[in-house]
Design a protein around this motif. Structure first.
Motif, PDB file in Angstrom:
ATOM      1  N   ALA A  30       0.827  -1.212   0.000  1.00  0.00           N
ATOM      2  CA  ALA A  30       0.000   0.000   0.000  1.00  0.00           C
ATOM      3  C   ALA A  30       0.855   1.253   0.000  1.00  0.00           C
ATOM      4  O   ALA A  30       0.377   2.330  -0.337  1.00  0.00           O
ATOM      5  N   SER A  31       2.115   1.107   0.374  1.00  0.00           N
ATOM      6  CA  SER A  31       3.006   2.261   0.536  1.00  0.00           C
ATOM      7  C   SER A  31       3.972   2.454  -0.627  1.00  0.00           C
ATOM      8  O   SER A  31       4.969   3.165  -0.489  1.00  0.00           O
ATOM      9  N   GLN A  32       3.692   1.852  -1.743  1.00  0.00           N
ATOM     10  CA  GLN A  32       4.603   1.948  -2.886  1.00  0.00           C
ATOM     11  C   GLN A  32       4.884   3.398  -3.281  1.00  0.00           C
ATOM     12  O   GLN A  32       5.995   3.738  -3.643  1.00  0.00           O
ATOM     13  N   ASP A  33       3.881   4.234  -3.204  1.00  0.00           N
ATOM     14  CA  ASP A  33       4.050   5.641  -3.558  1.00  0.00           C
ATOM     15  C   ASP A  33       4.212   6.523  -2.331  1.00  0.00           C
ATOM     16  O   ASP A  33       4.094   7.756  -2.426  1.00  0.00           O
ATOM     17  N   ALA A  34       4.471   5.910  -1.184  1.00  0.00           N
ATOM     18  CA  ALA A  34       4.552   6.661   0.074  1.00  0.00           C
ATOM     19  C   ALA A  34       5.601   7.765   0.060  1.00  0.00           C
ATOM     20  O   ALA A  34       5.298   8.875   0.512  1.00  0.00           O
ATOM     21  N   PRO A  35       6.811   7.536  -0.437  1.00  0.00           N
ATOM     22  CA  PRO A  35       7.788   8.634  -0.394  1.00  0.00           C
ATOM     23  C   PRO A  35       7.314   9.887  -1.136  1.00  0.00           C
ATOM     24  O   PRO A  35       7.460  11.004  -0.628  1.00  0.00           O
ATOM     25  N   ALA A  36       6.730   9.716  -2.307  1.00  0.00           N
ATOM     26  CA  ALA A  36       6.245  10.868  -3.069  1.00  0.00           C
ATOM     27  C   ALA A  36       5.062  11.529  -2.359  1.00  0.00           C
ATOM     28  O   ALA A  36       4.992  12.757  -2.260  1.00  0.00           O
ATOM     29  N   LEU A 100      -4.912   2.513   4.857  1.00  0.00           N
ATOM     30  CA  LEU A 100      -5.766   3.657   5.165  1.00  0.00           C
ATOM     31  C   LEU A 100      -5.066   4.984   4.869  1.00  0.00           C
ATOM     32  O   LEU A 100      -5.661   5.876   4.262  1.00  0.00           O
ATOM     33  N   PHE A 101      -3.824   5.107   5.279  1.00  0.00           N
ATOM     34  CA  PHE A 101      -3.117   6.380   5.142  1.00  0.00           C
ATOM     35  C   PHE A 101      -2.527   6.560   3.747  1.00  0.00           C
ATOM     36  O   PHE A 101      -2.821   7.531   3.058  1.00  0.00           O
ATOM     37  N   PHE A 102      -1.678   5.633   3.324  1.00  0.00           N
ATOM     38  CA  PHE A 102      -0.974   5.797   2.053  1.00  0.00           C
ATOM     39  C   PHE A 102      -1.754   5.280   0.849  1.00  0.00           C
ATOM     40  O   PHE A 102      -1.687   5.861  -0.227  1.00  0.00           O
ATOM     41  N   GLY A 103      -2.471   4.185   1.031  1.00  0.00           N
ATOM     42  CA  GLY A 103      -3.194   3.605  -0.093  1.00  0.00           C
ATOM     43  C   GLY A 103      -4.466   4.352  -0.434  1.00  0.00           C
ATOM     44  O   GLY A 103      -4.724   4.673  -1.599  1.00  0.00           O
TER      45      GLY A 103
END
Length: 165
Positions: A30-36, A100-103
């Motif tokens: 779910a956090s694949q795009d978390a850094p961006a 919930l947060f990143f996805g």
């Protein structure tokens, strides 16, 4: 320690590592795009850089798996289903927060969920304490990190209603 018992211990420790890191992988998915996404958020001055999270979580997951294994060694799964079941429930809650947060960018839900996660971790520590104190102590840094993560979740949610609405 005999060879068969050593092999069993190695296998079960590997099993707890696998279960724990599968939960980590589900959260990471779910956090694949978390850094961006994290870079775009209006964060408080005390928010750590994105690069801190991976190493911190890796260390925490290792300690979590070790703690579960230590409890398993004392009681086994059949004699401690509630204790180890509680560990598995908090692990699922842990993975859910990332979704919930990143996805899904649901700040309010992520904040409520991280509070539930905090309570589940505290309950797991209490349950582990009754079985193996060292196992419970291994979870204290995890509880501290989730305490910090709760405050950061709240701060990010309230500062970014358009992105985490």
């Amino acid at each position: 320690m005999n060879t068969q018992r050593l092999a069993t211990n190695i296998k079960t420790f590997a099993g707890w590592l696998l279960v724990t890191f599968v939960a980590a992988a589900l959260g990471a998915w779910a956090s694949q795009d978390a850094p961006a996404f994290y870079a775009q958020l209006d964060k408080p001055s005390w928010a750590p850089p994105a690069g801190v999270f991976g190493p911190a979580w890796t260390a925490l997951y290792l300690m979590m798996a070790l703690a579960a294994w230590l409890v398993w060694r004392v009681r086994g799964f059949r004699t401690a289903p509630r204790t180890l079941g509680l560990y598995l429930v908090q692990l699922a809650a842990n993975a859910l927060w990332s979704w919930l947060f990143f996805g899904w960018h649901l700040g309010a839900a992520a904040f409520v969920e991280v509070l539930v996660l905090w309570a589940l971790i505290a309950a797991t520590i209490a349950a582990f304490w009754k079985v193996k104190k060292f196992a419970a102590l291994l979870l204290v840094p995890y509880l501290a990190w989730v305490t910090f993560a709760s405050a950061l979740t709240y701060a990010c949610w309230t500062r970014n209603p358009g992105m985490l609405g």
